[in-house]
Design a protein around this motif. Structure first.
Motif, PDB file in Angstrom:
ATOM      1  N   MET A 131       0.847  -1.173   0.000  1.00  0.00           N
ATOM      2  CA  MET A 131       0.000   0.000   0.000  1.00  0.00           C
ATOM      3  C   MET A 131       0.895   1.240   0.000  1.00  0.00           C
ATOM      4  O   MET A 131       1.937   1.265   0.635  1.00  0.00           O
ATOM      5  N   ALA A 132       0.477   2.268  -0.722  1.00  0.00           N
ATOM      6  CA  ALA A 132       1.251   3.497  -0.834  1.00  0.00           C
ATOM      7  C   ALA A 132       0.561   4.614  -0.054  1.00  0.00           C
ATOM      8  O   ALA A 132      -0.650   4.606   0.148  1.00  0.00           O
ATOM      9  N   ASP A 133       1.343   5.591   0.362  1.00  0.00           N
ATOM     10  CA  ASP A 133       0.805   6.821   0.938  1.00  0.00           C
ATOM     11  C   ASP A 133       0.683   7.839  -0.180  1.00  0.00           C
ATOM     12  O   ASP A 133       1.477   7.848  -1.124  1.00  0.00           O
ATOM     13  N   TYR A 134      -0.315   8.707  -0.072  1.00  0.00           N
ATOM     14  CA  TYR A 134      -0.507   9.775  -1.046  1.00  0.00           C
ATOM     15  C   TYR A 134      -0.426  11.105  -0.332  1.00  0.00           C
ATOM     16  O   TYR A 134      -0.926  11.257   0.784  1.00  0.00           O
ATOM     17  N   ILE A 135       0.218  12.060  -0.961  1.00  0.00           N
ATOM     18  CA  ILE A 135       0.394  13.399  -0.413  1.00  0.00           C
ATOM     19  C   ILE A 135      -0.272  14.373  -1.374  1.00  0.00           C
ATOM     20  O   ILE A 135       0.002  14.354  -2.575  1.00  0.00           O
ATOM     21  N   ALA A 136      -1.175  15.208  -0.859  1.00  0.00           N
ATOM     22  CA  ALA A 136      -1.847  16.208  -1.691  1.00  0.00           C
ATOM     23  C   ALA A 136      -1.578  17.594  -1.133  1.00  0.00           C
ATOM     24  O   ALA A 136      -1.623  17.807   0.076  1.00  0.00           O
ATOM     25  N   CYS A 137      -1.304  18.545  -2.002  1.00  0.00           N
ATOM     26  CA  CYS A 137      -1.121  19.945  -1.634  1.00  0.00           C
ATOM     27  C   CYS A 137      -2.370  20.700  -2.076  1.00  0.00           C
ATOM     28  O   CYS A 137      -2.696  20.716  -3.265  1.00  0.00           O
ATOM     29  N   ILE A 138      -3.087  21.303  -1.131  1.00  0.00           N
ATOM     30  CA  ILE A 138      -4.331  22.011  -1.413  1.00  0.00           C
ATOM     31  C   ILE A 138      -4.063  23.517  -1.372  1.00  0.00           C
ATOM     32  O   ILE A 138      -3.484  24.020  -0.411  1.00  0.00           O
ATOM     33  N   GLY A 139      -4.482  24.228  -2.398  1.00  0.00           N
ATOM     34  CA  GLY A 139      -4.326  25.678  -2.439  1.00  0.00           C
ATOM     35  C   GLY A 139      -5.677  26.358  -2.413  1.00  0.00           C
ATOM     36  O   GLY A 139      -6.654  25.839  -2.934  1.00  0.00           O
ATOM     37  N   PHE A 140      -5.749  27.526  -1.776  1.00  0.00           N
ATOM     38  CA  PHE A 140      -6.987  28.304  -1.733  1.00  0.00           C
ATOM     39  C   PHE A 140      -6.651  29.754  -1.419  1.00  0.00           C
ATOM     40  O   PHE A 140      -5.568  30.084  -0.951  1.00  0.00           O
ATOM     41  N   TRP A 141      -7.604  30.619  -1.704  1.00  0.00           N
ATOM     42  CA  TRP A 141      -7.466  32.049  -1.449  1.00  0.00           C
ATOM     43  C   TRP A 141      -8.063  32.390  -0.095  1.00  0.00           C
ATOM     44  O   TRP A 141      -9.090  31.844   0.293  1.00  0.00           O
ATOM     45  N   LEU A 142      -7.441  33.307   0.609  1.00  0.00           N
ATOM     46  CA  LEU A 142      -7.985  33.895   1.826  1.00  0.00           C
ATOM     47  C   LEU A 142      -8.081  35.399   1.616  1.00  0.00           C
ATOM     48  O   LEU A 142      -7.290  35.980   0.874  1.00  0.00           O
ATOM     49  N   HIS A 143      -9.037  36.022   2.281  1.00  0.00           N
ATOM     50  CA  HIS A 143      -9.101  37.479   2.267  1.00  0.00           C
ATOM     51  C   HIS A 143      -8.053  38.013   3.243  1.00  0.00           C
ATOM     52  O   HIS A 143      -7.975  37.557   4.381  1.00  0.00           O
ATOM     53  N   ALA A 144      -7.250  38.943   2.803  1.00  0.00           N
ATOM     54  CA  ALA A 144      -6.259  39.590   3.661  1.00  0.00           C
ATOM     55  C   ALA A 144      -6.474  41.092   3.581  1.00  0.00           C
ATOM     56  O   ALA A 144      -6.818  41.628   2.521  1.00  0.00           O
ATOM     57  N   TYR A 145      -6.295  41.751   4.713  1.00  0.00           N
ATOM     58  CA  TYR A 145      -6.553  43.192   4.785  1.00  0.00           C
ATOM     59  C   TYR A 145      -5.386  43.906   5.430  1.00  0.00           C
ATOM     60  O   TYR A 145      -4.772  43.407   6.359  1.00  0.00           O
ATOM     61  N   GLU A 146      -5.092  45.087   4.923  1.00  0.00           N
ATOM     62  CA  GLU A 146      -4.060  45.953   5.480  1.00  0.00           C
ATOM     63  C   GLU A 146      -4.605  47.379   5.445  1.00  0.00           C
ATOM     64  O   GLU A 146      -5.233  47.785   4.465  1.00  0.00           O
ATOM     65  N   GLN A 147      -4.377  48.128   6.482  1.00  0.00           N
ATOM     66  CA  GLN A 147      -4.875  49.506   6.544  1.00  0.00           C
ATOM     67  C   GLN A 147      -3.724  50.465   6.350  1.00  0.00           C
ATOM     68  O   GLN A 147      -2.639  50.258   6.904  1.00  0.00           O
ATOM     69  N   VAL A 148      -3.946  51.491   5.551  1.00  0.00           N
ATOM     70  CA  VAL A 148      -2.946  52.541   5.345  1.00  0.00           C
ATOM     71  C   VAL A 148      -3.606  53.896   5.605  1.00  0.00           C
ATOM     72  O   VAL A 148      -4.811  54.049   5.463  1.00  0.00           O
ATOM     73  N   THR A 149      -2.805  54.855   5.997  1.00  0.00           N
ATOM     74  CA  THR A 149      -3.285  56.217   6.246  1.00  0.00           C
ATOM     75  C   THR A 149      -2.457  57.164   5.394  1.00  0.00           C
ATOM     76  O   THR A 149      -1.235  57.031   5.312  1.00  0.00           O
ATOM     77  N   PHE A 150      -3.118  58.119   4.753  1.00  0.00           N
ATOM     78  CA  PHE A 150      -2.426  59.110   3.933  1.00  0.00           C
ATOM     79  C   PHE A 150      -3.251  60.384   3.890  1.00  0.00           C
ATOM     80  O   PHE A 150      -4.430  60.384   4.249  1.00  0.00           O
ATOM     81  N   GLU A 151      -2.648  61.458   3.465  1.00  0.00           N
ATOM     82  CA  GLU A 151      -3.334  62.734   3.297  1.00  0.00           C
ATOM     83  C   GLU A 151      -3.553  62.989   1.817  1.00  0.00           C
ATOM     84  O   GLU A 151      -2.722  62.622   0.987  1.00  0.00           O
ATOM     85  N   ALA A 152      -4.674  63.638   1.506  1.00  0.00           N
ATOM     86  CA  ALA A 152      -4.982  63.995   0.119  1.00  0.00           C
ATOM     87  C   ALA A 152      -5.721  65.321   0.114  1.00  0.00           C
ATOM     88  O   ALA A 152      -6.383  65.684   1.095  1.00  0.00           O
ATOM     89  N   THR A 153      -5.655  66.028  -1.007  1.00  0.00           N
ATOM     90  CA  THR A 153      -6.321  67.327  -1.130  1.00  0.00           C
ATOM     91  C   THR A 153      -7.708  67.221  -1.740  1.00  0.00           C
ATOM     92  O   THR A 153      -8.447  68.200  -1.749  1.00  0.00           O
ATOM     93  N   SER A 154      -8.073  66.033  -2.266  1.00  0.00           N
ATOM     94  CA  SER A 154      -9.398  65.855  -2.864  1.00  0.00           C
ATOM     95  C   SER A 154      -9.768  64.372  -2.849  1.00  0.00           C
ATOM     96  O   SER A 154      -8.912  63.515  -2.641  1.00  0.00           O
ATOM     97  N   ASP A 155     -11.050  64.106  -3.100  1.00  0.00           N
ATOM     98  CA  ASP A 155     -11.501  62.713  -3.182  1.00  0.00           C
ATOM     99  C   ASP A 155     -10.812  61.985  -4.339  1.00  0.00           C
ATOM    100  O   ASP A 155     -10.428  60.823  -4.213  1.00  0.00           O
ATOM    101  N   ALA A 156     -10.643  62.675  -5.459  1.00  0.00           N
ATOM    102  CA  ALA A 156      -9.995  62.061  -6.623  1.00  0.00           C
ATOM    103  C   ALA A 156      -8.542  61.700  -6.309  1.00  0.00           C
ATOM    104  O   ALA A 156      -8.068  60.612  -6.660  1.00  0.00           O
ATOM    105  N   GLU A 157      -7.849  62.600  -5.634  1.00  0.00           N
ATOM    106  CA  GLU A 157      -6.463  62.303  -5.249  1.00  0.00           C
ATOM    107  C   GLU A 157      -6.433  61.151  -4.246  1.00  0.00           C
ATOM    108  O   GLU A 157      -5.550  60.283  -4.314  1.00  0.00           O
ATOM    109  N   ALA A 158      -7.399  61.114  -3.332  1.00  0.00           N
ATOM    110  CA  ALA A 158      -7.455  60.025  -2.346  1.00  0.00           C
ATOM    111  C   ALA A 158      -7.628  58.685  -3.037  1.00  0.00           C
ATOM    112  O   ALA A 158      -6.990  57.697  -2.650  1.00  0.00           O
TER     113      ALA A 158
END
Length: 95
Positions: free
Chosen positions: A1-28
């Motif tokens: 009998m043999a062993d089988y190895i499977a590699c499973i891939g999937f996406w997770l949601h990841a979030y990062e927050q940044v802060t910056f200054e802007a002079t308008s909504d379009a620039e933001a």
């Protein structure tokens, strides 16, 4: 009998927050896009990873391992719907 190895891939949601200054909504908006590109290029751990919603899975590979060594059996087996990028509706789709 043999062993089988499977590699499973999937996406997770990841979030990062940044802060910056802007002079308008379009620039933001433009600065937010630039910040997103920079954050996504980083190799470190993001601020938050949502482990509750695993999406768009694929079996990366299946290998058989026995006394003779390890041999590939299959690669890139899709088993989950593409919920991140669903297909565009065809011309016969109901509106």
């Amino acid at each position: 009998m043999a062993d089988y190895i499977a590699c499973i891939g999937f996406w997770l949601h990841a979030y990062e927050q940044v802060t910056f200054e802007a002079t308008s909504d379009a620039e933001a908006r433009a600065l937010a896009i630039a910040a997103a590109r920079e954050v996504m290029a980083r190799k470190g751990v993001p601020d938050h990873i949502d482990y509750d919603e695993r999406r768009q899975g694929v079996v990366g590979y299946v290998d058989r391992e026995d006394e003779d060594g390890r041999e590939p059996v299959a690669e890139l087996i899709a088993f989950d719907d593409d919920r991140i990028n669903p297909p565009e509706p065809g011309p016969d789709a109901a509106s």
